[in-house]
Design a protein around this motif. Structure first.
Motif, PDB file in Angstrom:
ATOM      1  N   PRO A  62      -6.757  -0.692  -7.113  1.00 47.13           N
ATOM      2  CA  PRO A  62      -7.154   0.660  -5.794  1.00 47.13           C
ATOM      3  C   PRO A  62      -6.615   0.500  -4.398  1.00 47.13           C
ATOM      4  O   PRO A  62      -6.134   0.683  -3.334  1.00 47.13           O
ATOM      5  CB  PRO A  62      -8.632   0.969  -6.172  1.00 47.13           C
ATOM      6  N   VAL A  63      -7.302  -1.259  -4.377  1.00 43.94           N
ATOM      7  CA  VAL A  63      -7.240  -2.040  -2.939  1.00 43.94           C
ATOM      8  C   VAL A  63      -6.015  -2.567  -2.933  1.00 43.94           C
ATOM      9  O   VAL A  63      -5.178  -1.892  -2.012  1.00 43.94           O
ATOM     10  CB  VAL A  63      -7.799  -3.793  -2.464  1.00 43.94           C
ATOM     11  N   LEU A  64      -4.731  -2.529  -3.528  1.00 43.12           N
ATOM     12  CA  LEU A  64      -3.475  -3.256  -4.070  1.00 43.12           C
ATOM     13  C   LEU A  64      -2.576  -1.963  -4.067  1.00 43.12           C
ATOM     14  O   LEU A  64      -1.681  -2.381  -2.673  1.00 43.12           O
ATOM     15  CB  LEU A  64      -3.391  -3.497  -5.067  1.00 43.12           C
ATOM     16  N   GLU A  65      -3.583  -0.275  -4.728  1.00 41.70           N
ATOM     17  CA  GLU A  65      -2.775   0.716  -4.072  1.00 41.70           C
ATOM     18  C   GLU A  65      -2.435   1.008  -2.844  1.00 41.70           C
ATOM     19  O   GLU A  65      -0.998   1.125  -2.028  1.00 41.70           O
ATOM     20  CB  GLU A  65      -3.177   1.386  -4.958  1.00 41.70           C
ATOM     21  N   LYS A  66      -3.552   0.925  -1.968  1.00 44.10           N
ATOM     22  CA  LYS A  66      -3.240   0.855  -0.551  1.00 44.10           C
ATOM     23  C   LYS A  66      -2.422   0.181  -0.237  1.00 44.10           C
ATOM     24  O   LYS A  66      -1.944   0.702   1.444  1.00 44.10           O
ATOM     25  CB  LYS A  66      -4.674   1.282  -0.084  1.00 44.10           C
ATOM     26  N   LYS A  67      -2.402  -1.314  -0.175  1.00 44.78           N
ATOM     27  CA  LYS A  67      -1.567  -1.537   0.139  1.00 44.78           C
ATOM     28  C   LYS A  67      -0.210  -1.584   0.341  1.00 44.78           C
ATOM     29  O   LYS A  67       0.677  -2.173   1.241  1.00 44.78           O
ATOM     30  CB  LYS A  67      -2.539  -3.551  -0.080  1.00 44.78           C
ATOM     31  N   GLY A  68      -0.047  -1.308  -0.749  1.00 40.72           N
ATOM     32  CA  GLY A  68       0.816  -0.612  -1.787  1.00 40.72           C
ATOM     33  C   GLY A  68       1.376  -1.986  -2.220  1.00 40.72           C
ATOM     34  O   GLY A  68       1.674  -3.041  -2.093  1.00 40.72           O
ATOM     35  N   LEU A  69       2.213  -1.147  -3.151  1.00 40.65           N
ATOM     36  CA  LEU A  69       2.471  -1.795  -4.612  1.00 40.65           C
ATOM     37  C   LEU A  69       4.213  -2.101  -4.662  1.00 40.65           C
ATOM     38  O   LEU A  69       5.229  -1.159  -4.007  1.00 40.65           O
ATOM     39  CB  LEU A  69       2.562  -0.835  -5.445  1.00 40.65           C
ATOM     40  N   GLY A  70       4.351  -3.682  -5.137  1.00 44.03           N
ATOM     41  CA  GLY A  70       6.396  -3.486  -5.700  1.00 44.03           C
ATOM     42  C   GLY A  70       6.687  -2.254  -6.407  1.00 44.03           C
ATOM     43  O   GLY A  70       5.944  -1.795  -7.107  1.00 44.03           O
ATOM     44  N   GLU A  71       8.264  -2.568  -6.354  1.00 44.57           N
ATOM     45  CA  GLU A  71       9.274  -1.695  -7.095  1.00 44.57           C
ATOM     46  C   GLU A  71       8.582  -2.012  -8.634  1.00 44.57           C
ATOM     47  O   GLU A  71       8.797  -2.907  -8.812  1.00 44.57           O
ATOM     48  CB  GLU A  71      10.509  -1.450  -7.299  1.00 44.57           C
ATOM     49  N   GLY A  72       8.020  -0.658  -9.554  1.00 48.65           N
ATOM     50  CA  GLY A  72       7.864  -1.205 -11.104  1.00 48.65           C
ATOM     51  C   GLY A  72       6.874  -1.316 -11.068  1.00 48.65           C
ATOM     52  O   GLY A  72       6.157  -1.910 -12.456  1.00 48.65           O
TER      53      GLY A  72
END
Lengths: 322, 322
Positions: B56-66
């Motif tokens: 969830p922290v990484l989703e908030k930071k912004g995930l890369g393509e795919g």
């Protein structure tokens, strides 16, 4: 906020170089009456120029009640400058003989209940208070540049200092929106500068040995440990890196590394070659950039970062009032 | 962003402790296919639990393509785990014998063009590659905890490393949104850990001598130098503290302090008493706080702080591609 710091209204700043200017801006922005003294030619103009530059930053950060540039008086006679002061902050050059002489002079010219405080980055208060007739009101209050934004101030009493004076100074600094750290025992370099000196020596070795440039050393901090230190300092950083076992696990894992020759134990000779490397390294890092513009960027960053710290740092319990 | 890192698609992480988990989260969040291997019982469950916590922290930071948690495969056979890997990151315990044996094994099981990279915090790549038949593709890539958020990774080649391999690794890390720092010459402890070790030794002395508690030492960094280091590192901080003359002035002013005994030159004996002080100090700092909650607060802070750095740090010119 003012608690027993209410009694401190008139502050005199003696010595108006970069640190003195910082103190003036800090106290003015928090609504104090400030008297400045510096015998150097052009000192008054430099203070006004510095204030003109930082005031918009301080307005953006938020001024204290009654804060105004009009609350500054520049006084050309040191006797007049300190006569009515409740609190006197000295910022003379970092030489023991100069500071001892100046503090003794201030001691003779000021009210006996005024606090006399030195910004010295390295000299112990017991040394500085030696020539004063009233050493009980002499302390060290060591700030960090830029003084008007960095909250930390190390407050240190000497052998003859009255502990109540240290407490009054702490109250004053809290009222001025600072984070006073009372140093438990005086020590050359206090605390922050010893830690900075340790990293500084090692960084100089790394540059000297050609392992990295100054820009690479800075990046190794900015993009790595610096991100964690800014929030947690060296101890809590390791505590959180140790998983559920915290520092206990880290000491087991990294305790043995203390015995390894990872850091150079003697400071490098500051040769012309090393000086040049360090200086040109920094100049290349800022090539084509105006120092004032960089300072402004730094200030804006510090405001946002300190706001972040206010939001996040209280997650950890802090000893005492820090 | 992918440039010649395009060729790296399959990443294998060998050893899934805190650092291995961090690598897995970092690469998954940037859209890579990740294979994990760890012989420890329960390792797979621990990886999934760690990912569940940080995703969830990484989703908030912004995930890369795919990017997807489904791109992770846990493999129980090391031969299968490394067979198809383009890039293998090793995170075994910090023991030279263990790592040399493991890297030689991976060297024999992997494709010859795969990069083999060690997370070692202290051992030089020339030492680690000694037992490999194809040492030219062996490097050190030393990250900082938490690996999924801290951008710095120190990339170091050994005597037998092909420089093109170092360049390919740099491209990969840039594609994974990291800040790779190529260390110019290998050295025990690389760069960041040497600097951390210097401050760590001095901090231990300060606690050992009763000058300050761990919480006070941390506060002396957090509210002071740490605010500047986070943005500028040790060199640029001093450069900007020197006024218009920059580092030149600072070296004149503080160069002589290098000769003063401000820092302790030998690491303190890690006695039981010192260990206890350090451990209980950290525990008191976090009393009543859940470690996971503190970690989450740290993560949120780091995201905001790194956003700030992106906005402000490019003010200074950076050497090369950093």
């Amino acid at each position: 906020m003012r608690n027993n710091a209410e009694s401190i209204k008139n502050i005199t700043v003696v010595g108006t170089g970069v640190i003195g200017q910082g103190w003036i801006a800090r106290f003015l922005s928090q609504g104090y009456q400030v008297t400045a003294f510096d015998p150097a030619p052009g000192a008054e103009e430099k203070v006004h120029a510095a204030l003109k530059k930082v005031w918009p930053v301080l307005e953006k950060k938020g001024l204290g009640e009654g804060a105004s540039l009009d609350n500054l008086v520049f006084e050309k006679d040191i006797a007049k400058a300190v006569a009515d002061a409740d609190f006197i902050q000295e910022n003379a050059p970092e030489r023991e003989d100069v500071k001892r002489k100046l503090l003794a002079e201030i001691d003779g010219l000021s009210r006996q209940d005024a606090i006399i405080s030195s910004s010295t980055s390295g000299i112990m208060p017991s040394t500085l208070q030696k020539d004063c007739a009233h050493p009980e009101r002499v302390i060290v209050s060591h700030p960090f540049n830029p003084v008007y934004l960095i909250p930390l101030v190390e407050v240190v009493g000497g052998e003859k200092t009255d502990q109540a004076v240290v407490e009054r100074a702490r109250d004053l600094f809290e009222a001025a929106q600072m984070k006073p750290l009372i140093v438990r025992h005086e020590i050359d370099g206090h605390i922050g500068d010893r830690l900075m000196e340790a990293i500084w020596r090692e960084a100089l070795h790394i540059v000297n040995d050609g392992i990295a440039t100054t820009g690479e050393v800075d990046a190794s901090i900015v993009y790595g440990p610096g991100l964690r230190w800014a929030l947690m300092g060296p101890f809590l950083t390791l505590h959180l890196a140790g998983g559920e076992q915290g520092m206990r696990h880290m000491l087991e894992q990294f305790g043995p590394a203390l015995k390894l020759p990872w850091t150079k134990l003697v400071a490098p000779e500051l040769t012309k070659d090393l000086s040049d490397k360090v200086i040109t390294g920094c100049e290349e890092q800022t090539e084509g950039q105006d120092i004032a513009a960089l300072e402004q960027r730094r200030d804006e960053f510090l405001i946002k970062l300190t706001d972040l710290l206010e939001e996040y740092w209280p997650a950890a319990n802090l000893n005492g009032r820090l």
